[in-house]
Design an enzyme around this catalytic site. Structure first.
Site, PDB file in Angstrom:
ATOM      1  N   CYS A  53     -21.967  15.027  -6.826  1.00 16.01           N
ATOM      2  CA  CYS A  53     -21.914  14.049  -5.725  1.00 16.01           C
ATOM      3  C   CYS A  53     -23.045  14.300  -4.728  1.00 16.01           C
ATOM      4  O   CYS A  53     -23.717  15.327  -4.761  1.00 16.01           O
ATOM      5  CB  CYS A  53     -20.573  14.123  -5.015  1.00 16.01           C
ATOM      6  SG  CYS A  53     -19.174  13.593  -6.036  1.00 16.01           S
ATOM      7  N   HIS A 110     -19.813  11.680  -0.141  1.00 15.73           N
ATOM      8  CA  HIS A 110     -18.626  12.109   0.605  1.00 15.73           C
ATOM      9  C   HIS A 110     -18.976  13.205   1.595  1.00 15.73           C
ATOM     10  O   HIS A 110     -20.121  13.694   1.652  1.00 15.73           O
ATOM     11  CB  HIS A 110     -17.492  12.531  -0.341  1.00 15.73           C
ATOM     12  CG  HIS A 110     -17.714  13.776  -1.128  1.00 15.73           C
ATOM     13  ND1 HIS A 110     -17.568  15.039  -0.596  1.00 15.73           N
ATOM     14  CD2 HIS A 110     -18.047  13.968  -2.438  1.00 15.73           C
ATOM     15  CE1 HIS A 110     -17.796  15.941  -1.532  1.00 15.73           C
ATOM     16  NE2 HIS A 110     -18.092  15.323  -2.658  1.00 15.73           N
TER      17      HIS A 110
END
Length: 427
Positions: free
Chosen positions: A278, A261
């Site tokens: 992430c 992301h």
């Protein structure tokens, strides 16, 4: 930070010119062979200062290329030009903290000697020691990744064979804070772009929910989350991956919600170790990836440090596995259930079914073949080696004379000199 903080030392006769010469020597040493690459990728020279109506850095890779161009100019001793370009970059992207740091250093070097890169008053340095250290590390990682670029034509060793139906592939090197994007062409994988990334605050090797580590292994992009449905924190959007994968689950790993992301609007990039697990990119870089890759078919390899090899040498190492996959297909074609079962591990599992519970499914599939030869189409296999040697194989299974079949994914593990299946499922 362009090199180690200890590289630039203050001495009594450290004049402005001496400072700049030292910076130039240090940068030339740090950048090495990456100078030509940086110059090639760098953006065109910025125009004379004027009201900014666009952000020329707001496209994939351009901001970093402009930063590297500044480094290159310093390395060549062209400090006036470096300052002008750093100023324009800082104006275009005020939230690019590393660019602001480099610009500040160049300004400071005009009025006083520098003891180190990122030289600020002592009180300010103490107050912002964590942030300053993170920016220095980010700079080191960016320069190192560009200096130590893979040789043309080499690919990560995990990518042994990709079907032509797989249009792109992604590999992440955590040690270099780098993501590599490949296009799968008729002649093989072609590196088309690479980007700076951030990973977990605690590093890699995720094992449990909340451990703030990024997982290591072979994954696939499972969906594309619209930025309108996300908080600003995630930036341009998100591409979730299938952590925990089959091997992770077999090893008892927990957690989830691992995404590729972007960054919030007020932050161009994050430090190398900054996420809850992430993989985070600058928004322009993520935008390019989102526009490029396909959901479900794009593999994502996340490695502590990528190893690169020629496709031919990798394929040579894969020959024993190719032989095992072909032997499994032949056994299934033969209709001998006991021979087929010999290819499966005793702890085989498929979506909660043990080998004994899976056997009726195998029998049913073989009965439907009615003695016809099984063909494996669009075969891909990727290798993951850590404490065990495993293979992730995806293929279409079709009987001769039949138009449709199953798309399957198998996980194999090497036991001694033999490859065995510990998971099989239909996609």
């Amino acid at each position: 930070m362009l090199c180690s903080p200890q590289t630039l030392r203050h001495s009594p006769d450290f004049s402005l010119q001496a400072t700049l010469r030292t910076v130039a020597v240090v940068l030339a040493f740090c950048l090495g062979s990456s100078l030509a690459f940086a110059a090639k990728r760098a953006a065109k020279p910025s125009p004379a200062p004027a009201p900014v109506t666009q952000q020329p850095s707001d496209s994939d890779g351009v901001a970093e290329a402009r930063l590297i161009e500044v480094y290159t100019l310093i390395g060549k001793g062209q400090n006036r030009e470096a300052l002008a370009k750093a100023e324009h970059l800082a104006q275009d992207l005020p939230h690019f903290q590393l660019a602001q740091l480099v610009y500040g250093d160049l300004l400071a070097a005009r009025t006083r000697p520098l003891a180190m890169v990122g030289d600020v008053p002592e009180a300010m340095a103490r107050e912002a020691s964590g942030t300053l250290g993170e920016l220095r590390e980010e700079s080191l990682r960016r320069v190192r990744a560009l200096k130590e670029r893979p040789t043309a034509g080499m690919v990560p060793t995990q990518f042994l064979q990709l079907s032509q139906r797989t249009k792109h592939a992604i590999a992440v090197d955590a040690s270099r804070s780098r993501l590599y994007l490949f296009e799968n062409t008729a002649s093989g994988l072609n590196l088309v772009a690479d980007y700076y990334i951030s990973v977990g605050k605690a590093g890699t090797s995720k094992t449990a929910e909340g451990d703030q580590r990024t997982p290591l292994g072979i994954y696939y992009i499972t969906s594309n989350l619209d930025r309108k449905s996300l908080k600003e924190f995630y930036g341009s959007g998100a591409l979730p991956i299938n952590y925990p994968n089959i091997l992770d689950t077999k090893r008892g790993k927990t957690g989830g919600g691992i995404w590729l992301h972007g960054t919030p609007p007020n932050q161009f990039s994050r430090p190398p170790l900054a996420t809850d697990g992430c993989v985070v990119l600058a928004n322009p870089d993520l935008d390019h990836i989102i526009r490029t890759v396909e959901v479900r078919s794009t593999p994502v390899v996340i490695s502590p440090q990528l190893q690169w090899a020629s496709p031919n040498s990798s394929r040579g190492e894969a020959k024993p596995f190719e032989d095992a996959l072909l032997a499994w297909r032949n056994a299934k074609t033969s209709g001998d259930i006991n021979q087929v079962l010999s290819f499966y591990t005793s702890d085989f599992s498929s979506n909660g079914k043990s080998l004994a519970q899976w056997t009726p499914t195998l029998r049913s599939e073989m009965d439907k073949m009615q003695g016809r030869t099984i063909q494996l189409k669009d075969v891909s296999y990727l290798r993951w080696t850590d404490s065990a040697d495993t293979m992730v194989a995806t293929f279409g299974e079709v009987a001769d004379g039949v138009r449709v079949g199953w798309t399957k994914r198998q996980y194999w593990i090497r036991q001694g000199n033999h490859w065995k299946i510990f998971f099989e499922g239909v996609l």
